[in-house]
Write a protein that holds these residues in place. Sequence first.
Motif: not given
Length: 210
Positions: A157-165
């Motif tokens: 599975p992939y995961s993702a993150s945001s630099s500014n939520a």
Amino acid sequence: MKLLRIIFLVFICMSLFGCGDDGKVGSLTLGTPFATNNGDGTYQVGATATYSNPSQSNLVGVSITFKLIDTATNTIISTFSDTTPTNGSFGCQWTVPQQLTPQGFLIVASSGGLEDTKSVSVPALGVLSVASSSITFTNTEPAPTIKQNAISGGTTPYSASSSNAALATVSVSGNAVSVTRASNATGTVIVTVTDASPTRQSTSFSVVLQ
């Protein structure tokens, strides 16, 4: 004459019965090796070795040593030894992580000077990528507008993150990352997508909020 007879008998043994250098009579054969995708960025590779003896039916307790060799570096990755059951066969397998380039291996089985070698390959891991390098939310697409970017390659599975939520949040479902505009403020956010392979590939794209 006696010496010639001994030499002749040794020659017959080596030619017909495959004596090893320790005098072991018989043959050692590796079956067709396998490379099975585990679906998690690794492959299971292995083979079965069979020892046979033309004059012996009970083959329990014959010691066989397996080696896995990386052909690119000629390095022995792993060595394993065990004794055969009554049928004279047993297999050995290893878990090999995929890399970004194809890999080649040699599986070597040996017993008392008898030896057989087979080659096996593991394909390259697909390069992780996203369909679009940039997503734009115009000023007519206020919060909480959602847009998606398709993911391919790598290992799920992939995961993702945001630099500014505070500006944009992200979530992953299957092969797509969803970006939700969290504020009507303007700015640019970098979204990083990571796969689950042992190499932990990552890729990123920008989100522009107008």
